[in-house]
Design a protein around this motif. Structure first.
Motif, PDB file in Angstrom:
ATOM      1  N   HIS A 221       0.823  -1.217   0.000  1.00  0.00           N
ATOM      2  CA  HIS A 221       0.000   0.000   0.000  1.00  0.00           C
ATOM      3  C   HIS A 221       0.855   1.264   0.000  1.00  0.00           C
ATOM      4  O   HIS A 221       0.348   2.349  -0.261  1.00  0.00           O
ATOM      5  N   LEU A 222       2.162   1.121   0.286  1.00  0.00           N
ATOM      6  CA  LEU A 222       3.021   2.306   0.270  1.00  0.00           C
ATOM      7  C   LEU A 222       3.459   2.665  -1.145  1.00  0.00           C
ATOM      8  O   LEU A 222       4.074   3.696  -1.354  1.00  0.00           O
ATOM      9  N   GLY A 223       3.158   1.779  -2.080  1.00  0.00           N
ATOM     10  CA  GLY A 223       3.491   2.078  -3.474  1.00  0.00           C
ATOM     11  C   GLY A 223       4.975   2.066  -3.761  1.00  0.00           C
ATOM     12  O   GLY A 223       5.438   2.754  -4.672  1.00  0.00           O
TER      13      GLY A 223
ATOM     14  N   LEU B 238       8.055   9.150   4.622  1.00  0.00           N
ATOM     15  CA  LEU B 238       6.926   8.236   4.786  1.00  0.00           C
ATOM     16  C   LEU B 238       6.747   7.795   6.226  1.00  0.00           C
ATOM     17  O   LEU B 238       5.886   6.965   6.509  1.00  0.00           O
ATOM     18  N   HIS B 243       4.540  12.253   8.217  1.00  0.00           N
ATOM     19  CA  HIS B 243       3.972  12.541   6.898  1.00  0.00           C
ATOM     20  C   HIS B 243       2.666  13.310   7.096  1.00  0.00           C
ATOM     21  O   HIS B 243       1.570  12.768   6.943  1.00  0.00           O
TER      22      HIS B 243
ATOM     23  N   PHE C 304       2.063  15.322  -0.358  1.00  0.00           N
ATOM     24  CA  PHE C 304       1.460  14.210  -1.093  1.00  0.00           C
ATOM     25  C   PHE C 304       2.341  13.808  -2.282  1.00  0.00           C
ATOM     26  O   PHE C 304       2.557  12.639  -2.550  1.00  0.00           O
ATOM     27  N   ARG C 308       4.490  10.085  -2.614  1.00  0.00           N
ATOM     28  CA  ARG C 308       4.173   9.106  -3.643  1.00  0.00           C
ATOM     29  C   ARG C 308       3.386   7.911  -3.117  1.00  0.00           C
ATOM     30  O   ARG C 308       3.521   6.805  -3.629  1.00  0.00           O
ATOM     31  N   LEU C 309       2.636   8.082  -2.064  1.00  0.00           N
ATOM     32  CA  LEU C 309       1.769   6.988  -1.628  1.00  0.00           C
ATOM     33  C   LEU C 309       0.634   6.878  -2.641  1.00  0.00           C
ATOM     34  O   LEU C 309       0.060   7.897  -3.037  1.00  0.00           O
ATOM     35  N   PRO C 310       0.303   5.680  -3.076  1.00  0.00           N
ATOM     36  CA  PRO C 310      -0.674   5.560  -4.167  1.00  0.00           C
ATOM     37  C   PRO C 310      -2.016   6.218  -3.848  1.00  0.00           C
ATOM     38  O   PRO C 310      -2.595   6.886  -4.703  1.00  0.00           O
ATOM     39  N   GLU C 312      -2.659   8.772  -1.945  1.00  0.00           N
ATOM     40  CA  GLU C 312      -2.579  10.225  -1.991  1.00  0.00           C
ATOM     41  C   GLU C 312      -2.338  10.726  -3.417  1.00  0.00           C
ATOM     42  O   GLU C 312      -2.837  11.780  -3.802  1.00  0.00           O
TER      43      GLU C 312
END
Lengths: 238, 458, 455
Positions: A221-223, B238, B243, C304, C308-310, C312
């Protein structure tokens, strides 16, 4: 036609990936020791663990499934996931870590100044810092691997997928036969739980296994798009 | 407001330049003691360079600790100078006059203290010039401008250079006064060079005024950007609880909160040490305290947003960090201390005019704020790393080592040390600002009372 | 600061100001009724649009997006205007005096906002399963708490208006010929006779209500963002959004004040009160808040974008880069770029038309931004998801939405015009106080204004 040229072009540059079959892993730590020996990692004495400063490029995370007495120990070998979308890379001010064209997340020790930002930003905690100058006992000095840099204190380090072996194998420029090139951990795994190979090669074992129905990737989920795929049978009955 | 004392120019010169031309005993003692603490910190840094970062309390998941906390703290303190000087100058607030110089120079010195922190914290500090000074002749590679750690030095050096210019521009008329009074001593040639041939012609005053206004306006975006960029060190990562989108303004306003409190502390101590009762009045710290009420409440709003929207997600990792921060020892106790000292005690107290106009009360409340704000930075940075993450069994708490504590205490001594040295050579209160302020005082007759008045454009 | 080389015209006296303002206040000519008729007609159109929406019911949430956007626009512009009065009074800015009453009179629009809030709340989905700020503290959440929050803001605004109007109401009571209006004013003046104690109460109450308004406004914006924006967008964690809404509100309020001043100058002949000084002074904070708004937006965007969180990244695509790209560009240009490139020039700030023109743009941009914020959130079908399911398309307004938008804004202006015939639109006592505290003196060879510090 177009797809064919594309795939052959892709085949020219390999994309190194790993598959870890958790159903095969016994948690024996052979990979950890092999990695230690191959990559000139300083000896982790007991004090290093007490200080929480032990350096392990691959570590076996143990977790429990179920409630006592129906409890099962599970193991998950965790190493640098060589993310294609790596959070550690853009935060480095000196390009000490970057992505190479073979899909590897490369660490350049000479550039590293030790801001440790990459370590904070790695969700897998795969990056390690040399708090002390590494020292080996006198009789182990000659055992050091000449292909691998001995890191000084103050730099970050992490799993490289044994890049020295990759370099050696691909030096001539010809394609590497599937299975012929193995990092130390893969080579030493007694149950063959770890599989390494070129994912751009459609016939490679790693390509086949990573599409196995049991596959998953850690913290998807962190991509981060990791290059390490895990296989695990989900026990539907509990 | 300005009816309290009418001072002649001669008296202003004499009183404000007193310490420049004499060296009192207390000055030597305090400078010596502070120098000792700074010296110990330098030794600690040397020891750490010699041994490696193993001598700190940092450990596997906690890569950043006291040094980065202290870095953020000092960058925060440095926001006071511009807050007081530039904003109040642009908004023509008369009460700024006696405090601008001290606030500005505190900006410069606290930025220097801040800059030492990321340098000594790096694993190979002697190679850090790769990082700060972009040159490529030895490596064939530039620094990576995508990294917030490149934005940091760019912003901080810009801020340091512009605030030094700001200080210097405002210092020139006073340097000329020292030059003229130091004829026949070593001071004359030195200050003659420094004062750039200032003789107070209308043209020179006009240029100096314009430079002040221009620098004020240009420095404001830099001022906002510096702490925003520091906050993005955390915001763009992250790490859960780092964040957070609100970090930039939250850090900036928190910086103003702690910085203006530091100015209050400095004003009270300066007044006592240098006998500046004629210049720093109750009204001045009253005005600062009222400003602080607004700033602190704005800061509290953003703090509250951070808390609510972190709990809002109900994501496991966010919960773990907040649970750690709020309920687990020692973090919970630190959090309580931070919250009480930075808001709960001072702000309600400041609502009372008696407190706002008492130098003793203001000294202690402003010191409390900065205790709290130091802890705030610590609680923002460290619990997010200490937390038990997924797939990490090798987690553990963070305990600073004596070396780290010595270095942090060293920076706490460094700033007053430099301020005292500065005060020996330059007046801490701008002579010309005070004189100008005296000229703008007037009185208006309202009925049968005479009310103090100011000359103003609107 | 002493550079104002011009000769200062002689200041009017308090009596002249009272006479002039009351004369304008008293007249209820054909032009006034003409405007009231036009605005009433537009307001009825808005009610028509609302009724069209009402007949469709609340099951389809997406049709209420523009209604919420209009409501939020009113909160972000008209209802934020008392903040200017409260803030400038706390800062003791002297130039505020002629313009405070305009901003306070706008607090009457709080009534319309509370009315618009009710259907918006009815359209909200249940709290179960979606992110919300109410946690396990329902007690009628979110509806009851929203009504309390909005109602509180409206009441505090009206209290601020009423308290500060008392001396002027008393003046109107004493000077106006007897009529129904005079009786209402006389009742509203609550027996003000200008006693010293009354003045003390007035000063304390104005500070108290001003501070309360300054505190209540961010809460209302937080409620709006949390319940009507963030709570409906899956995966959104944007802690800065309420603060950004507050900044946007102050920007919108300044812009609206400038526009109202400009219109009153041109159509009502109020040049004497809304001098270039007022435009000049207001356009500095207008520029500052335009920059702040961009800064508050950028803070969340870079977090955001860099992260690079999908989840967001999808939200950025939805709100900024894909579905609402057009509205985003419009609001970015009008709310940030245009103010930046025009208002940094002193000649533009030092005029009436410059700030007014920029302000009109800001108001348009603000409306578009509210559409981007709330219509997008209301168009999400399932807010219980953890991330967006694909990137939904943007939603264009329908006829009823346009009617609601026009009607809502017309209704606010109408309320302002009506209340301005009960409460004089220039604060006579504040202007008078300012005149008493100001003296013109000769300083070196120039004339300067000397302002007494009354505390």
């Amino acid at each position: 036609m177009a797809t064919k040229t594309k795939s052959s072009a892709q085949r020219d540059t390999p994309k190194w990936e790993m598959v870890i079959d958790l159903d095969r892993c016994t948690g024996c730590q052979a990979c950890v020791i092999a990695c230690q020996a191959e990559n000139n990692i300083p000896i982790n004495e007991e004090s290093a663990f007490h200080e929480h400063r032990a350096i392990q490029w691959i570590r076996i995370e143990r977790y429990w499934e179920g409630e006592f007495p129906d409890v099962k120990a599970r193991f998950l070998p965790l190493l640098c996931q060589q993310c294609d979308n790596a959070p550690c890379e853009p935060v480095c001010p000196v390009y000490a870590t970057y992505h190479n064209e073979e899909g590897l997340n490369v660490q350049v020790y000479n550039r590293c100044v030790g801001t440790r930002y990459c370590g904070n930003n790695c969700p897998y905690h795969a990056r390690l810092f040399n708090y002390w100058e590494p020292v080996w006992p006198e009789d182990l000095r000659n055992q050091l691997n000449p292909d691998v840099t001995v890191r000084t204190r103050g730099v970050m380090e992490k799993c490289t997928f044994c890049i020295q072996r990759i370099r050696r194998a691909t030096r001539g420029g010809e394609a590497v036969e599937d299975g012929a090139l193995q990092p130390a951990c893969v080579q030493s795994c007694p149950t063959s739980a770890l599989v390494f190979g070129n994912a751009n090669d459609p016939d490679a074992k790693v390509t086949r296994l990573k599409n196995d129905e049991r596959h998953f990737r850690v913290m998807e989920h962190l991509g981060t798009d990791p290059s390490v795929t895990y296989l695990k049978q989900v026990d539907v009955d509990g | 407001m300005y009816y309290r004392r009418t001072l002649s120019d001669a008296q202003i010169n004499r009183e404000l330049l007193h310490v420049v031309f004499t060296t009192p005993m207390w000055w030597i003692v305090i400078v010596g003691l502070l120098g000792l603490v700074v010296g110990l910190a330098v030794i600690a840094v040397g020891f750490m360079f010699n041994q490696g970062l193993g001598v700190t309390g940092l450990r596997q998941p906690v890569f950043w600790g006291f040094f980065i906390t202290n870095f953020v703290f000092w960058v925060g303190i440095s926001h006071a100078g511009v807050m007081i000087s530039a904003i109040l100058r642009l908004s023509q607030a008369e009460w700024r006059r006696p405090m601008v110089r001290a606030a500005e120079i505190m900006t410069v010195f606290s930025l220097m203290a801040a800059l030492t922190m990321p340098l000594v914290h790096a694993g190979r500090a002697w190679r850090i010039f790769y990082w700060i000074f972009p040159y490529d002749w030895s490596r064939g590679i530039w620094p990576d401008i995508r990294s917030p750690l490149i934005w940091d030095p760019v912003a901080i050096f810009t801020y340091l250079i512009s605030s030094s210019l700001f200080v210097y521009t405002a210092l020139i008329p006073d340097l000329a006064v020292i030059r003229d009074r130091g004829k026949g001593t070593w001071r004359y040639p030195v200050y003659a060079v420094l004062s750039l041939g200032w003789h107070g012609s209308p043209h020179q005053w006009k240029l100096q005024g314009m430079a002040g206004i221009l620098l004020s306006a240009l420095i404001l975006p830099v001022f906002v950007s510096v702490h925003s960029i520091v906050s993005w060190d955390f915001g763009v990562s992250l790490v859960p609880s780092w964040h957070v989108t609100v970090f930039a303004p939250y850090f900036v306003i928190g910086a103003v909160h702690s910085g203006v409190s530091a100015v209050v502390t400095l004003m009270v101590i300066m007044r006592k040490l240098y006998h500046l009762e004629n210049y720093i009045w109750e009204e001045h710290i009253d005005a600062l305290a009222r400003l602080l009420i607004v700033v602190a409440t704005g800061w509290f709003f953003l703090f509250w947003l951070d808390l609510v929207f972190s709990l809002w997600t109900r994501e496991e990792q966010e919960m773990v960090v907040w649970n750690l921060r709020l309920f687990e020892a020692p973090w919970g106790w630190l959090f309580l201390t931070f919250f009480i000292t930075s808001y709960v005690i001072p702000v309600p107290l400041w609502l009372f005019k008696r407190v706002r106009r008492s130098f003793t009360w203001m000294l202690w409340t402003s010191l409390l704020v900065n205790v709290g704000m130091w802890l705030e930075r610590f609680l923002i940075i460290v619990p997010g790393l200490v937390r038990k993450g997924p797939l990490v069994f090798d987690y553990g708490t963070y305990r600073p080592s004596p070396i780290e504590i010595m270095i942090v205490v060293g920076t706490l001594a460094l700033v007053p040390f430099l301020l005292l040295l500065f005060s020996k050579f330059f007046p801490l209160i701008p002579l010309w600002e005070v004189k100008e302020g005296q000229k703008l005082i007037d009185h208006v007759q309202l009925g049968n009372v005479e009310v103090p008045a100011l000359v103003k454009e609107h | 600061m002493v550079d104002a080389a011009h000769e200062i015209p002689p200041l009017p006296t308090h009596q002249e100001v009272t006479r002039d303002v009351l004369a304008r206040f008293q007249e209820l000519g054909a032009r006034y009724w003409g405007w009231v008729t036009v605005l009433s007609f537009l307001f009825v159109l808005g009610i028509l649009g609302f009724v069209i929406r009402l007949t469709c019911g609340f099951d389809d949430r997406s049709i209420w997006g523009y209604h919420v956007a209009t409501m939020s626009f009113i909160v972000t512009t008209f209802l934020a205007m008392p903040l200017i009065s409260a803030g400038l009074r706390l800062m003791k800015a002297h130039w505020r005096r002629p313009l405070t009453r305009v901003t306070e009179n706008m607090s009457i629009t709080g009534l319309l906002v509370v009315l618009m809030l009710l259907p918006a709340l009815a359209a909200l989905p249940p709290l179960e399963g979606r992110r919300n700020i109410w946690f396990d503290f329902p007690l009628g959440a979110p509806g009851v708490w929203n009504v309390l929050g909005f109602g509180n803001l409206a009441l505090v605004g009206l209290a601020l208006l009423w308290v500060l109007a008392l001396p002027d109401l008393a003046a109107a009571r004493d000077h106006l010929p007897p009529s129904a209006r005079q009786r209402v004013i006389s009742w509203a003046s609550l027996g003000w006779i200008g006693h010293l104690r009354q003045w003390r109460v007035l000063y304390s109450a104005s500070m108290l209500f001003g501070a309360m308004y300054l505190l209540a406004y961010p809460l209302v914006q937080s409620l709006l963002i949390a319940d009507f924006h963030a709570g409906l967008l899956p995966g959104l964690k944007d802690a800065i959004a309420p603060a950004r809404a507050v900044v946007h509100g102050i920007q919108g309020a300044i812009a609206m004040t400038i526009v109202v001043m400009y219109v009153m100058r041109r159509l009502g002949g109020y040049e004497r009160y809304f001098a270039v000084d007022q435009f000049w002074a207001l356009s500095k904070p207008l520029l500052a808040f335009s920059l702040f708004w961009f800064y508050f937006w950028w803070s969340s965007f870079i977090t955001f974008w860099y992260g690079r969180l999908p989840g967001e990244t999808d939200l950025i695509r939805f709100l900024v880069l894909n579905s609402y790209l057009g509205p985003f560009i419009v609001s970015m240009v009008l709310n940030f770029i245009v103010p930046l490139v025009t208002l940094i020039w002193s000649p533009v700030r030092r005029s009436a038309w410059g700030p007014a023109l920029v302000s009109v743009g800001i108001l348009v941009g603000s409306y578009v931004n509210e559409v981007r914020t709330y219509v997008s959130a209301f168009s999400i079908e399932d807010p219980t998801l953890h991330a967006l399911d694909g990137i939904p398309p943007g939603q264009w307004p329908e006829a009823a939405d346009v009617l609601i938008g026009i009607g809502g804004i017309a209704g606010c202006v109408l309320l302002f015009m009506l209340v301005s015939k009960i409460v004089p639109v220039i604060s006579m006592w504040e202007v008078g106080e300012g005149l008493r505290l100001t003296k013109v003196r000769r300083y070196l060879n120039r004339q300067v204004r000397v302002i007494a510090k009354s505390h």
